[in-house]
Design a protein around this motif. Structure first.
Motif, PDB file in Angstrom:
ATOM      1  N   PHE A   1       0.827  -1.211   0.000  1.00 36.59           N
ATOM      2  CA  PHE A   1       0.000   0.000   0.000  1.00 36.59           C
ATOM      3  C   PHE A   1       0.862   1.264   0.000  1.00 36.59           C
ATOM      4  CE2 PHE A   1      -3.718  -2.556   1.518  1.00 36.59           C
ATOM      5  CZ  PHE A   1      -4.640  -2.084   0.586  1.00 36.59           C
ATOM      6  N   ILE A   2       1.906   1.282   0.841  1.00 37.30           N
ATOM      7  CA  ILE A   2       2.778   2.451   0.898  1.00 37.30           C
ATOM      8  C   ILE A   2       3.495   2.648  -0.434  1.00 37.30           C
ATOM      9  CG2 ILE A   2       4.824   3.443   1.977  1.00 37.30           C
ATOM     10  CD1 ILE A   2       2.472   3.553   3.808  1.00 37.30           C
ATOM     11  N   GLY A   3       4.012   1.554  -0.999  1.00 35.75           N
ATOM     12  CA  GLY A   3       4.715   1.638  -2.274  1.00 35.75           C
ATOM     13  C   GLY A   3       3.808   2.121  -3.397  1.00 35.75           C
ATOM     14  N   ALA A   4       2.581   1.599  -3.443  1.00 35.35           N
ATOM     15  CA  ALA A   4       1.643   2.013  -4.485  1.00 35.35           C
ATOM     16  C   ALA A   4       1.265   3.482  -4.330  1.00 35.35           C
ATOM     17  CB  ALA A   4       0.395   1.135  -4.418  1.00 35.35           C
ATOM     18  N   ALA A   5       1.083   3.923  -3.074  1.00 38.59           N
ATOM     19  CA  ALA A   5       0.747   5.327  -2.833  1.00 38.59           C
ATOM     20  C   ALA A   5       1.898   6.247  -3.216  1.00 38.59           C
ATOM     21  CB  ALA A   5       0.380   5.521  -1.354  1.00 38.59           C
ATOM     22  N   PHE A   6       3.129   5.828  -2.921  1.00 33.89           N
ATOM     23  CA  PHE A   6       4.300   6.620  -3.290  1.00 33.89           C
ATOM     24  C   PHE A   6       4.414   6.738  -4.806  1.00 33.89           C
ATOM     25  CE2 PHE A   6       8.809   6.806  -4.504  1.00 33.89           C
ATOM     26  CZ  PHE A   6       9.183   7.985  -3.869  1.00 33.89           C
ATOM     27  N   LEU A   7       4.261   5.622  -5.507  1.00 34.62           N
ATOM     28  CA  LEU A   7       4.341   5.631  -6.966  1.00 34.62           C
ATOM     29  C   LEU A   7       3.241   6.508  -7.563  1.00 34.62           C
ATOM     30  CD1 LEU A   7       5.597   4.583  -9.570  1.00 34.62           C
ATOM     31  CD2 LEU A   7       4.108   2.581  -9.407  1.00 34.62           C
ATOM     32  N   SER A   8       2.038   6.416  -7.031  1.00 33.97           N
ATOM     33  CA  SER A   8       0.933   7.250  -7.518  1.00 33.97           C
ATOM     34  C   SER A   8       1.234   8.729  -7.297  1.00 33.97           C
ATOM     35  CB  SER A   8      -0.366   6.873  -6.800  1.00 33.97           C
ATOM     36  OG  SER A   8      -0.745   5.548  -7.095  1.00 33.97           O
ATOM     37  N   SER A   9       1.866   9.047  -6.161  1.00 33.97           N
ATOM     38  CA  SER A   9       2.218  10.440  -5.876  1.00 33.97           C
ATOM     39  C   SER A   9       3.247  10.957  -6.873  1.00 33.97           C
ATOM     40  CB  SER A   9       2.772  10.564  -4.451  1.00 33.97           C
ATOM     41  OG  SER A   9       1.820  10.188  -3.487  1.00 33.97           O
ATOM     42  N   VAL A  10       4.246  10.130  -7.184  1.00 33.20           N
ATOM     43  CA  VAL A  10       5.270  10.525  -8.151  1.00 33.20           C
ATOM     44  C   VAL A  10       4.641  10.782  -9.519  1.00 33.20           C
ATOM     45  CG1 VAL A  10       7.323   9.748  -9.417  1.00 33.20           C
ATOM     46  CG2 VAL A  10       7.141   9.345  -6.947  1.00 33.20           C
ATOM     47  N   LEU A  11       3.779   9.878  -9.959  1.00 37.81           N
ATOM     48  CA  LEU A  11       3.123  10.034 -11.264  1.00 37.81           C
ATOM     49  C   LEU A  11       2.235  11.281 -11.279  1.00 37.81           C
ATOM     50  CD1 LEU A  11       2.168   6.308 -11.986  1.00 37.81           C
ATOM     51  CD2 LEU A  11       4.045   7.635 -12.990  1.00 37.81           C
ATOM     52  N   ARG A  12       1.540  11.529 -10.167  1.00 37.98           N
ATOM     53  CA  ARG A  12       0.707  12.728 -10.070  1.00 37.98           C
ATOM     54  C   ARG A  12       1.561  13.989 -10.178  1.00 37.98           C
ATOM     55  NH1 ARG A  12      -0.023  16.351  -6.025  1.00 37.98           N
ATOM     56  NH2 ARG A  12      -2.044  17.442  -5.897  1.00 37.98           N
ATOM     57  N   ASN A  13       2.682  14.023  -9.463  1.00 35.70           N
ATOM     58  CA  ASN A  13       3.543  15.196  -9.502  1.00 35.70           C
ATOM     59  C   ASN A  13       4.073  15.458 -10.905  1.00 35.70           C
ATOM     60  OD1 ASN A  13       3.122  15.446  -6.781  1.00 35.70           O
ATOM     61  ND2 ASN A  13       5.128  14.666  -6.166  1.00 35.70           N
ATOM     62  N   ARG A  14       4.483  14.404 -11.601  1.00 30.33           N
ATOM     63  CA  ARG A  14       4.994  14.573 -12.964  1.00 30.33           C
ATOM     64  C   ARG A  14       3.897  15.093 -13.901  1.00 30.33           C
ATOM     65  NH1 ARG A  14       8.549   8.960 -13.738  1.00 30.33           N
ATOM     66  NH2 ARG A  14      10.227   9.530 -12.275  1.00 30.33           N
ATOM     67  N   ARG A  15       2.692  14.573 -13.726  1.00 29.65           N
ATOM     68  CA  ARG A  15       1.589  15.002 -14.587  1.00 29.65           C
ATOM     69  C   ARG A  15       1.261  16.475 -14.363  1.00 29.65           C
ATOM     70  NH1 ARG A  15      -1.624  11.665 -12.841  1.00 29.65           N
ATOM     71  NH2 ARG A  15      -2.937  12.938 -11.485  1.00 29.65           N
ATOM     72  N   LEU A  16       1.231  16.897 -13.096  1.00 30.55           N
ATOM     73  CA  LEU A  16       0.913  18.284 -12.797  1.00 30.55           C
ATOM     74  C   LEU A  16       2.038  19.227 -13.214  1.00 30.55           C
ATOM     75  CD1 LEU A  16      -0.817  17.981  -9.284  1.00 30.55           C
ATOM     76  CD2 LEU A  16      -1.880  18.221 -11.524  1.00 30.55           C
TER      77      LEU A  16
ATOM     78  N   ALA B   1       4.019  18.798 -15.693  1.00 29.04           N
ATOM     79  CA  ALA B   1       3.939  18.929 -17.150  1.00 29.04           C
ATOM     80  C   ALA B   1       2.879  19.951 -17.549  1.00 29.04           C
ATOM     81  CB  ALA B   1       3.615  17.574 -17.784  1.00 29.04           C
ATOM     82  N   GLN B   2       1.889  20.147 -16.661  1.00 33.06           N
ATOM     83  CA  GLN B   2       0.836  21.124 -16.925  1.00 33.06           C
ATOM     84  C   GLN B   2       1.148  22.481 -16.311  1.00 33.06           C
ATOM     85  OE1 GLN B   2      -2.783  19.352 -15.409  1.00 33.06           O
ATOM     86  NE2 GLN B   2      -2.523  17.471 -16.605  1.00 33.06           N
ATOM     87  N   GLY B   3       2.337  22.579 -15.671  1.00 34.22           N
ATOM     88  CA  GLY B   3       2.736  23.837 -15.062  1.00 34.22           C
ATOM     89  C   GLY B   3       1.996  24.168 -13.786  1.00 34.22           C
ATOM     90  N   ILE B   4       1.519  23.137 -13.067  1.00 37.18           N
ATOM     91  CA  ILE B   4       0.758  23.330 -11.836  1.00 37.18           C
ATOM     92  C   ILE B   4       1.640  22.993 -10.638  1.00 37.18           C
ATOM     93  CG2 ILE B   4      -1.281  22.600 -10.524  1.00 37.18           C
ATOM     94  CD1 ILE B   4      -2.575  21.835 -13.170  1.00 37.18           C
ATOM     95  N   GLU B   5       1.556  23.827  -9.585  1.00 33.17           N
ATOM     96  CA  GLU B   5       2.307  23.582  -8.346  1.00 33.17           C
ATOM     97  C   GLU B   5       1.853  22.274  -7.717  1.00 33.17           C
ATOM     98  OE1 GLU B   5       4.885  23.705  -5.380  1.00 33.17           O
ATOM     99  OE2 GLU B   5       4.832  25.280  -6.902  1.00 33.17           O
ATOM    100  N   THR B   6       2.804  21.400  -7.385  1.00 38.22           N
ATOM    101  CA  THR B   6       2.455  20.078  -6.851  1.00 38.22           C
ATOM    102  C   THR B   6       2.570  19.988  -5.346  1.00 38.22           C
ATOM    103  OG1 THR B   6       4.733  19.270  -7.092  1.00 38.22           O
ATOM    104  CG2 THR B   6       3.253  18.973  -8.967  1.00 38.22           C
ATOM    105  N   ARG B   7       3.320  20.883  -4.729  1.00 37.74           N
ATOM    106  CA  ARG B   7       3.596  20.752  -3.290  1.00 37.74           C
ATOM    107  C   ARG B   7       2.529  21.448  -2.463  1.00 37.74           C
ATOM    108  NH1 ARG B   7       8.037  19.799   0.124  1.00 37.74           N
ATOM    109  NH2 ARG B   7       7.833  20.821   2.138  1.00 37.74           N
ATOM    110  N   HIS B   8       1.967  20.729  -1.523  1.00 42.13           N
ATOM    111  CA  HIS B   8       1.072  21.313  -0.526  1.00 42.13           C
ATOM    112  C   HIS B   8       1.903  21.545   0.730  1.00 42.13           C
ATOM    113  CE1 HIS B   8      -2.950  20.490  -2.412  1.00 42.13           C
ATOM    114  NE2 HIS B   8      -2.146  19.765  -3.175  1.00 42.13           N
ATOM    115  N   THR B   9       1.768  22.712   1.324  1.00 41.13           N
ATOM    116  CA  THR B   9       2.538  22.975   2.527  1.00 41.13           C
ATOM    117  C   THR B   9       2.063  22.085   3.660  1.00 41.13           C
ATOM    118  OG1 THR B   9       1.037  24.665   3.387  1.00 41.13           O
ATOM    119  CG2 THR B   9       2.730  25.398   1.839  1.00 41.13           C
ATOM    120  N   VAL B  10       2.940  21.905   4.646  1.00 40.11           N
ATOM    121  CA  VAL B  10       2.596  21.094   5.814  1.00 40.11           C
ATOM    122  C   VAL B  10       1.368  21.653   6.510  1.00 40.11           C
ATOM    123  CG1 VAL B  10       3.360  20.469   8.131  1.00 40.11           C
ATOM    124  CG2 VAL B  10       4.921  20.225   6.201  1.00 40.11           C
ATOM    125  N   ASP B  11       1.304  22.990   6.625  1.00 37.50           N
ATOM    126  CA  ASP B  11       0.159  23.605   7.295  1.00 37.50           C
ATOM    127  C   ASP B  11      -1.134  23.365   6.525  1.00 37.50           C
ATOM    128  OD1 ASP B  11       1.614  24.485   9.392  1.00 37.50           O
ATOM    129  OD2 ASP B  11       1.688  26.585   8.797  1.00 37.50           O
TER     130      ASP B  11
END
Length: 377
Positions: A341-356, A358-368
């Motif tokens: 589950f952790i590995g799949a979630a990490f991989l999904s996060s990486v793919l999401r970040n790359r996709r965003l 590529a669209q010029g969208i900020e991927t990082r959400h602040t801790v707060d």
């Protein structure tokens, strides 16, 4: 930063392995190392969930969690708790239980420490399973802005609008499993009820005091702005009573996570000293360091699905514990499910970040932002 966070874990691991070697020779050293690896592999999801809670605590309570909390985790759950369980089961005082453990009788002996602990496993599994199942249901029934398994999390969030649904489902599951799997349904029902009460009490008190703290923070900001001064910004960190109950919540959460590891350790060795060295000193220290690493590096902000993967792993672990009322599931399966589950979630996060990106969208959400979203729901 790496050495500053993991330095103590490396030092404690080296010291624990030396003590294990002095105590049990080369076999003792190897067993302690295996137990440490077992604990870390089973508890990575624990570290992720701990990090989401730790972010809401102020610096003082974070230090308490990493100092006093470690002592509770090492000596309380990994050494004292098994002795108490065996003592209660066999009507022995703690000293007699420790003596019995050090005798290292084979598990086939009905008077052995390992046999008595395994006899108590259904009650332990009911308590820990219900606690974690409640945690999972309350999370999965929340309607969060960010969803990982959209096709599943979205309808569950809609279903979760029914008040107290997690309590109803948990009680039904506990009653069915106690009647169908348990040799002693009454004891299992009592243990499960205690697990539910513990979750509701600790979680409820933590939410109450944290909510009060948030209102005080907002009032302070408004007063500062009315006076023409720039008030404090960001999400208020839990202090005082709110911090204490979040700390208590983390300790109970760690206890629930540790049940399976403590019982699973007896498949490797019944020696309580080696279990305390491997699961407690090595494993618990690395889980704590990993928790701090996730907070300091903002990993949860970079990989937004990690929290989702951790909670689905919690759901799987809770089901495994509840099944353990009648059937003990191999620890290798438990560990692999969590890692998957952790590995799949990490991989999904990486793919999401790359996709965003590529669209010029900020991927990082602040801790707060992440902590605020979690608090609002």
């Amino acid at each position: 930063m790496h050495l500053r966070i993991f330095g103590w874990s490396y030092a404690v691991t080296a010291a624990a392995l030396v003590v294990a070697f002095i105590y049990g020779g080369l076999p003792g050293l190897i067993l302690a190392a295996i137990l440490g690896i077992l604990e870390v592999s089973l508890s990575f999801d624990n570290a992720v969930v701990n990090a989401t809670v730790l972010e809401r605590m102020d610096a003082w309570w974070q230090r308490i969690f990493l100092t006093v909390g470690v002592l509770i985790a090492v000596f309380g759950m990994r050494l004292v708790f098994p002795l108490l369980i065996v003592g209660i089961t066999a009507d022995l005082n703690p000293a007699e239980a420790l003596t019995l453990a050090l005798e290292k009788r084979p598990e086939s002996d009905p008077t052995s420490y390992a046999h008595l602990l395994n006899e108590a496993y259904p009650d332990i599994a009911a308590f820990g399973g219900v606690f974690l199942f409640m945690l999972f249901l309350d999370w999965v029934f929340d309607d969060r802005e960010i969803k990982w398994l959209q096709w599943l999390e979205a309808p569950l969030a809609r279903i979760g609008q029914l008040s107290r649904l997690s309590i109803v489902i948990t009680l039904v599951v506990l009653a069915v499993l106690a009647e169908t799997l348990a040799e002693n349904p009454g004891a299992v029902l009592l243990s499960g009820a205690l697990g539910m009460v513990t979750y509701l009490l600790v979680n409820g008190l933590g939410d109450y005091f944290e909510s009060r703290m948030e209102h005080e923070h907002e009032a302070q900001v408004e007063a500062e702005e009315a006076a023409g001064r720039s008030g404090p910004s960001g999400l208020a960190k839990a202090t005082g009573k709110a911090g204490f109950f979040l700390f208590l919540y983390l300790e109970v959460l760690d206890a629930a996570f540790s049940f399976d590891g403590v019982i699973g350790a007896f498949a490797i060795t019944t020696d309580p000293i080696l279990i305390a060295l491997g699961l407690g000193l090595i494993g618990a220290m690395f889980v704590r360091s990993l928790t701090v690493y996730l907070v300091r590096k903002g990993t949860l902000a970079d990989y937004v699905y990690l929290e989702h993967g951790a909670h689905w792993a919690i759901g799987a672990l809770s089901v495994i514990l509840l099944i353990g009322i009648g059937y003990h599931v191999n620890e290798i399966i438990t560990g692999l499910i969590g890692v998957a589950f952790i590995g799949a979630a990490f991989l999904s996060s990486v793919l999401r970040n790359r996709r965003l990106e590529a669209q010029g969208i900020e991927t990082r959400h602040t801790v707060d932002e992440i902590a605020a979203a979690s608090h609002e729901h």
